[in-house]
Scaffold this active site. Structure first.
Site, PDB file in Angstrom:
ATOM      1  CD1 TRP A 128      -2.580   1.741   0.475  1.00  0.00           C
ATOM      2  CD2 TRP A 128      -1.980   1.901   2.636  1.00  0.00           C
ATOM      3  NE1 TRP A 128      -3.267   2.794   1.032  1.00  0.00           N
ATOM      4  CE2 TRP A 128      -2.919   2.916   2.350  1.00  0.00           C
ATOM      5  CE3 TRP A 128      -1.461   1.798   3.925  1.00  0.00           C
ATOM      6  CZ2 TRP A 128      -3.342   3.824   3.317  1.00  0.00           C
ATOM      7  CZ3 TRP A 128      -1.887   2.694   4.887  1.00  0.00           C
ATOM      8  CH2 TRP A 128      -2.822   3.698   4.581  1.00  0.00           C
TER       9      TRP A 128
ATOM     10  CG  ASP B   5      -2.096  -2.632   7.428  1.00  0.00           C
ATOM     11  OD1 ASP B   5      -3.210  -2.568   7.980  1.00  0.00           O
ATOM     12  OD2 ASP B   5      -1.749  -1.855   6.505  1.00  0.00           O
TER      13      ASP B   5
ATOM     14  CE  LYS C 188     -10.386   0.424   3.205  1.00  0.00           C
ATOM     15  NZ  LYS C 188      -9.254   0.232   2.370  1.00  0.00           N
TER      16      LYS C 188
HETATM   17  N1  PGU Z   1      -3.625  -0.588   5.289  1.00  0.00           N
HETATM   18  C1  PGU Z   1      -3.913  -1.013   4.056  1.00  0.00           C
HETATM   19  C2  PGU Z   1      -3.243  -2.221   3.535  1.00  0.00           C
HETATM   20  C3  PGU Z   1      -4.854  -0.308   3.272  1.00  0.00           C
HETATM   21  O1  PGU Z   1      -5.129  -0.748   2.065  1.00  0.00           O
HETATM   22  C4  PGU Z   1      -5.474   0.844   3.802  1.00  0.00           C
HETATM   23  C5  PGU Z   1      -6.449   1.638   2.992  1.00  0.00           C
HETATM   24  C6  PGU Z   1      -5.137   1.225   5.096  1.00  0.00           C
HETATM   25  C7  PGU Z   1      -4.205   0.486   5.815  1.00  0.00           C
HETATM   26  C8  PGU Z   1      -5.696   2.431   5.786  1.00  0.00           C
HETATM   27  O2  PGU Z   1      -7.011   2.493   5.878  1.00  0.00           O
HETATM   28  P1  PGU Z   1      -7.765   3.447   6.915  1.00  0.00           P
HETATM   29  O3  PGU Z   1      -8.786   4.133   6.119  1.00  0.00           O
HETATM   30  O4  PGU Z   1      -6.760   4.354   7.507  1.00  0.00           O
HETATM   31  O5  PGU Z   1      -8.307   2.497   7.905  1.00  0.00           O
HETATM   32  N2  PGU Z   1      -6.294   1.626   1.626  1.00  0.00           N
HETATM   33  C9  PGU Z   1      -7.344   1.946   0.687  1.00  0.00           C
HETATM   34  C10 PGU Z   1      -8.073   3.229   0.992  1.00  0.00           C
HETATM   35  C11 PGU Z   1      -7.544   4.481   0.405  1.00  0.00           C
HETATM   36  C12 PGU Z   1      -6.236   4.899   1.041  1.00  0.00           C
HETATM   37  O6  PGU Z   1      -5.226   4.792   0.339  1.00  0.00           O
HETATM   38  O7  PGU Z   1      -6.239   5.292   2.206  1.00  0.00           O
HETATM   39  C13 PGU Z   1      -6.776   1.851  -0.715  1.00  0.00           C
HETATM   40  O8  PGU Z   1      -7.514   2.154  -1.651  1.00  0.00           O
HETATM   41  O9  PGU Z   1      -5.639   1.391  -0.871  1.00  0.00           O
END
Ligand code: PGU
Length: 406
Positions: free
Chosen positions: A136, A217, A253
């Site tokens: 990510w 994570d 999510k």
């Molecule tokens: N860890 C991972 C692996 C993730 O994909 C995301 C969110 C998070 C943590 C953090 O999410 P929180 O909203 O802070 O609980 N990834 C999504 C959402 C958009 C972003 O980049 O924040 C994504 O589309 O990759």
């Protein structure tokens, strides 16, 4: 007054690689536009979803006049913390029973990762964290901003579109002992490729033999398989051996609470005494950052997790979201096969979680956006949760054109 700003020389920062996709999408006036960038669940009608069980919990909270808006403790809502630890570690976890877990409410997954990273910087003797390649996009920034030094370990093999298990083992074997290792608990973002349970067991043994510290994570518990327990197995394997680890949880999510910014950091330790001290130090990390966390999201989650019937109803709604994503994978895969688009597209149905890592390159992605109004991250990741049956033909047309023309 001088009209020149003291910030006149500031440079324009680029949009975020993921959240910026939504910014671009919002500016597009085409009726055919499709946002497969951000990992946010959409219904078959393409609409954001507030879970029914969340609405019910909110109604209960609003009508309960005994509830106040006082500050929460620095560590957050106690009921929320307890239930969150149970959710990720299992309700029968010996670590919980022995009070060896320090849990603090944080600002969703991101905030949990950041608080964990700040804590490690201050109190752990190793400051190198290994993150998977790819991962990510926010991971390296979170850890760097906390003062950790970020290195990568091999994870994904573009040739097989699967796990580079050999590379992963070699890189973790070569890591300085004691280093921190970030692991995606399930539904790896962006690849949708997870180790098998057997591979997890190898990873666990290797990491424990080298004294590497696992930092999980968990942003997608329940989204990979539809089962909360199955998706937490990787974490529980590491806790079952009695060793220590950190876990960042997000309810963005799996409870659809994106904007409520609700999550938790749990640190599993070897004794209740250390856990108490760790919690006292986590408070010193949190207090100067944002003092204490917000109350509403934590109250929603605690209400649902602590009520048998609501918890059950949540698992049903969660499974329905996971199943819709799996069905989208099948429909897209079938459409690609029907078109005879060159290449093997079976990874669309083999990968799990919210995303498909298509293998499309940045030029092909740019073409799909400019010609077909399909928005996705430039690494070729598409959020399956943003797709619906009525848009499958449009997406497969775009992918077919990108593969055959760019
Ligand atoms: N860890 C991972 C692996 C993730 O994909 C995301 C969110 C998070 C943590 C953090 O999410 P929180 O909203 O802070 O609980 N990834 C999504 C959402 C958009 C972003 O980049 O924040 C994504 O589309 O990759």
């Amino acid at each position: 007054m001088a009209s020149v700003s003291v910030f006149a020389n500031i440079s324009q920062a680029p949009e975020d690689p993921i959240l910026g996709v939504t910014v671009a999408y919002n500016k597009d006036s085409s009726p055919h536009k499709l946002n497969l960038g951000v990992g946010a669940y959409r219904t078959e009608e393409g609409k954001p979803l507030v879970l029914d069980v969340v609405r019910r919990a909110e109604k209960l909270l609003v009508s309960d006049i005994s509830l106040k808006k006082e500050y929460l403790p620095i560590t957050g809502l106690a009921d929320f913390n307890k239930s969150s630890a149970k959710l990720i570690l299992g309700s029968d976890s010996p670590a919980i029973q022995e009070n060896r877990v320090a849990t603090v409410q944080c600002l969703s997954g991101t905030g949990s990762l950041r608080v964990g990273a700040e804590f490690l910087k201050k109190h752990y003797n190793q400051h190198t964290i290994y993150i998977p390649s790819p991962t990510w996009g926010n991971h390296p920034k979170i850890f760097m901003m906390a003062g950790l030094s970020v290195k990568t370990y091999r994870y994904y093999d573009p040739a097989t579109r699967g796990l580079d298990f050999e590379g992963l083992q070699q890189d973790l074997s070569a890591a300085t002992s004691g280093s921190i290792v970030l692991l995606h608990a399930c539904a790896h973002n962006p690849t949708g490729v997870d180790p098998t349970l057997d591979q997890w067991e190898h990873i666990r043994k290797l990491m424990r033999s080298k004294g590497l510290l696992p930092f999980f994570d968990s942003a997608y518990q329940g989204f990979a398989s539809g089962s909360l327990d199955a998706d937490a197995q990787s974490v529980r394997m590491f806790v079952a051996d009695g060793g220590e680890c950190l876990a960042a949880q997000s309810y963005a999510k799996n409870m659809g609470l994106y904007g409520e910014r609700i999550g938790a950091l749990s640190i599993v330790l070897t004794s209740a005494d250390v856990a108490r001290k760790v919690e006292s130090q986590l408070k010193l990390v949190i207090r100067p950052m944002y003092s204490s966390p917000p109350i509403h999201g934590a109250s929603i989650v605690a209400t649902i997790l602590n009520d048998r019937e609501m918890y059950h109803d949540w698992t049903v709604e969660l499974k329905a979201m996971a199943d819709r994503i799996i069905s989208m994978r099948k429909q897209l895969y079938d459409a690609m096969c029907a078109k005879g688009t060159p290449g093997d597209w079976s990874h669309i149905i083999k990968q799990i979680g919210m995303f498909t890592f298509t293998g499309l390159n940045p030029e092909q992605v740019a073409f799909m956006t400019s010609e077909y109004h399909v928005y996705m991250t430039s690494d070729g990741r598409i959020s399956m949760a943003g797709l619906s049956s009525s848009k499958v033909t449009h997406l497969s047309d775009a992918m077919h054109a990108a593969v055959t023309r760019v």
